[in-house]
Each structure stands twice: as structure tokens, then as C-alpha cells.
Design a protein around this motif. Structure first.
Motif, PDB file in Angstrom:
ATOM      1  N   ARG A  57      63.081  35.081  65.379  1.00  0.00           N
ATOM      2  CA  ARG A  57      62.568  34.473  66.612  1.00  0.00           C
ATOM      3  C   ARG A  57      61.209  35.081  66.962  1.00  0.00           C
ATOM      4  N   GLU A  58      61.099  36.380  66.771  1.00  0.00           N
ATOM      5  CA  GLU A  58      59.856  37.081  67.068  1.00  0.00           C
ATOM      6  C   GLU A  58      58.728  36.620  66.131  1.00  0.00           C
ATOM      7  N   ARG A  95      55.155  34.747  67.298  1.00  0.00           N
ATOM      8  CA  ARG A  95      53.831  35.320  67.036  1.00  0.00           C
ATOM      9  C   ARG A  95      52.881  34.350  66.341  1.00  0.00           C
ATOM     10  N   SER A 102      54.916  37.932  59.745  1.00  0.00           N
ATOM     11  CA  SER A 102      54.261  37.112  60.770  1.00  0.00           C
ATOM     12  C   SER A 102      52.752  37.064  60.539  1.00  0.00           C
TER      13      SER A 102
END
Lengths: 266, 198
Positions: free
Chosen positions: A79-80, A84, A145
Motif C-alpha cells: 500500500r505504501e 508513493r 517504489s
């Protein structure tokens, strides 16, 4: 091994440093005070909860509870990763790619360390499995990310170059290779910088934590080296899987660039 | 022969045949869908319909092989490497074509940003012509060129046509359209096409 125990009361004074940051934000009109307050409250709540949770998990030493906690950590990390991204892959594929790569990378290197180096009894002991996974996830997440962010932004910026190669009969792999290389370089950069600076510029968390807990510095360094090697491996695997997976999702079987599949962050 | 039947892409719906060595010019106001049509023929965007080259459907061959036969050249070509020569698999073979198009013979190691807009357009054309495709899809290939350079390009394309290469050429230049085309497709709003034989 001895260490200086802290009470919650001992944390009040250090917490004032965050309040000081908030005051600075107000005085300098940075408009960060709200974000700062939310982040600080989140940190306190999350860490206190995780402290109690880990206490329970360490006492239970259950493979099911350990696996469940690991899955939840991977889901939050994916999710993070999505949060980002400036330009996101659509819907479930963004979360699926993030979670799949995190599971592959962090899961593989954590298992490797548990089964070959640390060998706790049982091998899934949460004191080792979850703490290792946590450290590796946090760092691998940064690589993934960054890699995905550079991939999507570069494809939008370099669209003409990629499509020129495709139009002249290049495969999607040939056309995207320069962009994929840039994305991989970006994903690898944090761990390379971190390895180069560790010990000189920064004393990393695992090592300082162990030293504060009374472990001899030379022994703490060995643990830190293990962690750094694992992070490097996890970041490499995870970034490679995410960037190649992202590149595949942004093209199709007819070797077309599919930027229509990217959704800009709302 | 390139055979196009029921090609659909957004508002476009097109059917036509293109004979070997024939040049069709696409004309119409900006935004009417000329580039969309060329890109769809090259299969660079998702589209529907049957497109065949000498009776072989494009789906029957891998997309890269199709694009080496039916090659699209953008009005502003993209560059995937730093220098001029890096964009050619065999620079020595490409050099005669590059110089014929008016670029200096020592331009191989030049960085791409050193080239003017017109030089880049001619270099993009040279890069596409090196493939010796059966069909060329040229999107305003002389829009940034002076009349003399445009004449060189027209002559070069005409030579290729005499060797059997078919061309679809978009241009806003009516005189050029009459010089190079055997048929003109006038595209209107909504993607409708009116054919004018010359």
C-alpha cells in the motif's frame, strides 16, 4: 547484557522536540504542522501497538500468527509503494505488483537468513522472522517504489524514443531497455549509498539498538553486516521484479506502449 | 498490396487498398485523425479491423516483424540514444543515405541535440528508410524542411516507390500532395474520408 530501561514518562521531554518542529513550521509558515502532528501521532500509536503485538507474538511462537503478521506487513508495504507513486498503475495490478515483489524479495532473503545463518529454534521464531522481515521490507520498499516511480515517469517523458524504437520493429524489451536500466539504477541507489556511508556517516538502527541493549559493538557489527547484505539482496530482487513487472504491465502482447494504463495521482 | 478493411480506432472507421508502389496522401485539418490512422496501421495503438499485407494478416506475424514491413515515421521522431550513429545498426551502410539527405558525413558522433529540427527530421527518415519496408507511413515528413530539402526527400521516396514500396503520406502542402500522390484521401471531422483520384 544490561540496558537502561525507559518509562513512557521519559519520552515526554524528547517529544517536545517534535513540538518544536511544529512551532518552527507555524512561525516560518511552512504549513507542515498538521502533517507533522498526524505523522507523530501515527508513529506513537503504531509503535506502541506493535510493541504489544510483538510481545504477544513472541510469547505465542505460533507459525500461523507469525505468517499472518508477515502477510499484514507485506500488504501495508505494498500500500505504501502505491501511495508513493506519482503515476500509478491502475487498480489491483498496482497493489498486486507491489505485494508480489515484496513477498518475493523480502520473503526470499528472510527465509535465506533464517534457514542458513541464524537458524533459530523453531526456524519461524517471530523474534527473528518478523524483526528481520520488518527491516528488509522497509528498505526493499524504498527500492521498489523508487524504481517504479522512475519507470513510469521516464516512460511518459521518453515516450517518443520508446515508440520510435517500436515503430522501427524493436521489441518491447529492446524499446524499454534504456528506461528500465534508469529505473533499476534509481532503485539500487539508496542501498548503495547506505552501504557506502554506513559506519562513517551513519550508525544503522540494528547496530545501535543492539549496542544500547548491551551487546558488544563488534558483535553488533556482525548483525548489522548480515542485515545490510540481506537488504542489498532483497532490494536487488524486489526492484528487478517490480521494474520488469511494471514494464510488462505498461506494454501489451502486440509490443505496444500502453501509457493509457497509467493513472495520474489524484 | 496493403488491404485495410473496417479499421476502427476511436472515431475512425476506414477501409481501403494500397497497391504496390502507390502513394496515397492523407489530408485534413489538424486533430482530424491522420496520425491516429497511421499509428493504427502500424499497430502502435489498440485498434480493430483487418489489415493485411499481400494477403497475410498482421495478427499472423509478431508485431515487430509487421512494423519492419509497415513502418511508421512520426512527424517528430524520438531518439533513444545520445549520438547520431547509435541509432543505426550499421552506420557505414547508412552514411550514403544520411549524406544524400543533406547531413554532413562527419555527423556520426554528433550528439542528437546538436542537430536542427530539420536535420533531425531527415535523420529520422534515413533511419526508417534503412529498414527497406514494404509500406511507409510518413507523418508530415517534410514539415520542418526547406523546399530544396523537401525535394530531395520527395525524390528519394519516389525512387523507393518505383521499387515497389507503397506510401501513405500526410501533408498540409497541397502542391506536394499533387506531386507525390496518385490518390488523395481528404479526412473530415468524425473521421470520414473522401477519396480524390489525381
Amino acid at each position: 547484557m544490561t540496558y537502561i530501561q525507559l518509562s513512557y514518562g521519559d519520552l515526554v521531554l524528547p517529544a517536545l522536540l517534535v513540538v518544536m518542529d511544529g512551532v518552527l513550521s507555524i512561525v516560518l509558515r511552512l504549513r507542515l504542522e498538521r502533517q507533522l502532528a498526524i505523522a507523530a501521532v501515527r508513529m506513537v500509536v503504531q509503535l506502541v501497538l506493535v510493541g504489544y503485538l510483538l510481545t504477544f507474538l513472541f510469547a505465542a511462537v505460533s507459525p500461523l500468527w507469525t505468517a499472518l503478521a508477515a502477510c499484514i506487513m507485506v500488504l501495508f508495504a505494498s500500500r505504501e509503494i502505491v501511495a508513493r507513486q506519482k503515476r500509478r498503475l491502475p487498480g489491483i495490478s498496482a497493489y498486486g505488483l507491489g505485494a508480489g515483489c515484496m513477498l518475493l524479495a523480502a520473503g526470499t532473503v528472510t527465509m535465506f537468513a533464517l534457514l542458513t545463518e541464524l537458524r533459530p529454534d523453531p526456524w519461524y521464531h517471530p523474534r527473528y522472522a518478523l524483526t528481520l522481515l520488518g527491516v528488509i521490507l522497509g528498505n526493499t520498499m524504498t527500492g521498489i517504489s523508487l524504481g517504479l516511480d522512475v519507470l513510469t515517469n521516464s516512460l511518459v517523458r521518453e515516450r517518443a524514443a520508446v515508440e520510435a524504437c517500436l515503430a522501427l520493429g524493436g521489441t518491447r524489451y529492446q524499446a524499454m531497455l534504456p528506461v528500465v536500466r534508469d529505473a533499476l539504477r534509481s532503485g539500487f541507489m539508496p542501498i548503495i549509498n547506505s552501504m557506502a556511508a554506513v559506519g562513517l556517516v551513519s550508525l544503522p538502527g540494528t547496530m545501535t539498538g543492539q549496542i544500547l541493549a548491551g551487546v558488544e559493538p563488534v558483535d553488533a557489527v556482525k548483525y548489522q553486516l548480515l542485515i545490510m547484505f540481506l537488504i542489498a539482496g532483497g532490494t536487488g530482487l524486489g526492484t528487478l521484479a517490480a521494474v520488469l513487472g511494471g514494464a510488462r504491465l505498461l506494454t501489451d502482447h502486440r509490443h505496444r506502449l500502453r501509457l493509457d494504463r497509467i493513472a495520474a495521482q489524484g | 498490396m496493403l488491404s485495410v478493411s473496417g479499421l476502427k480506432r476511436l472515431h475512425l472507421s476506414v477501409s481501403f487498398d494500397l497497391q504496390d508502389g502507390e502513394c496515397v496522401v492523407l489530408q485534413g485539418p489538424s486533430g482530424v485523425g491522420k496520425t491516429l490512422l497511421l499509428r493504427a496501421l502500424a499497430d502502435l495503438d489498440p485498434n480493430e479491423g483487418a489489415v493485411k499485407l499481400d494477403g497475410t494478416s498482421r495478427e499472423a506475424m509478431p508485431a515487430p516483424a509487421w512494423r519492419r514491413q509497415v513502418t511508421y515515421l512520426a512527424a517528430e521522431p524520438g531518439w533513444w540514444s545520445d549520438t547520431v550513429q547509435d541509432h543505426f545498426s550499421a552506420w557505414d551502410d547508412a552514411l550514403p543515405l544520411v549524406t544524400r539527405l543533406g547531413l554532413p558525413d562527419d555527423c556520426g558522433p554528433w550528439p542528437i541535440p546538436r542537430l536542427s529540427t530539420g536535420e533531425r527530421q531527415r535523420l529520422g527518415l534515413a533511419r526508417a528508410l534503412m529498414l527497406r519496408s514494404r509500406v511507409l507511413l510518413l507523418d508530415e515528413p517534410t514539415s520542418a524542411l526547406d523546399p530544396a530539402s523537401a525535394a530531395v526527400v520527395e525524390a528519394l521516396i519516389s525512387e523507393r516507390m518505383s521499387n515497389g514500396t507503397s506510401v501513405i503520406w500526410t501533408t498540409h502542402d497541397d502542391a506536394q500532395a499533387r506531386r507525390v500522390a496518385s490518390r488523395i484521401f481528404a479526412m473530415g471531422q468524425g473521421g470520414c474520408i473522401r477519396e480524390n483520384r489525381l
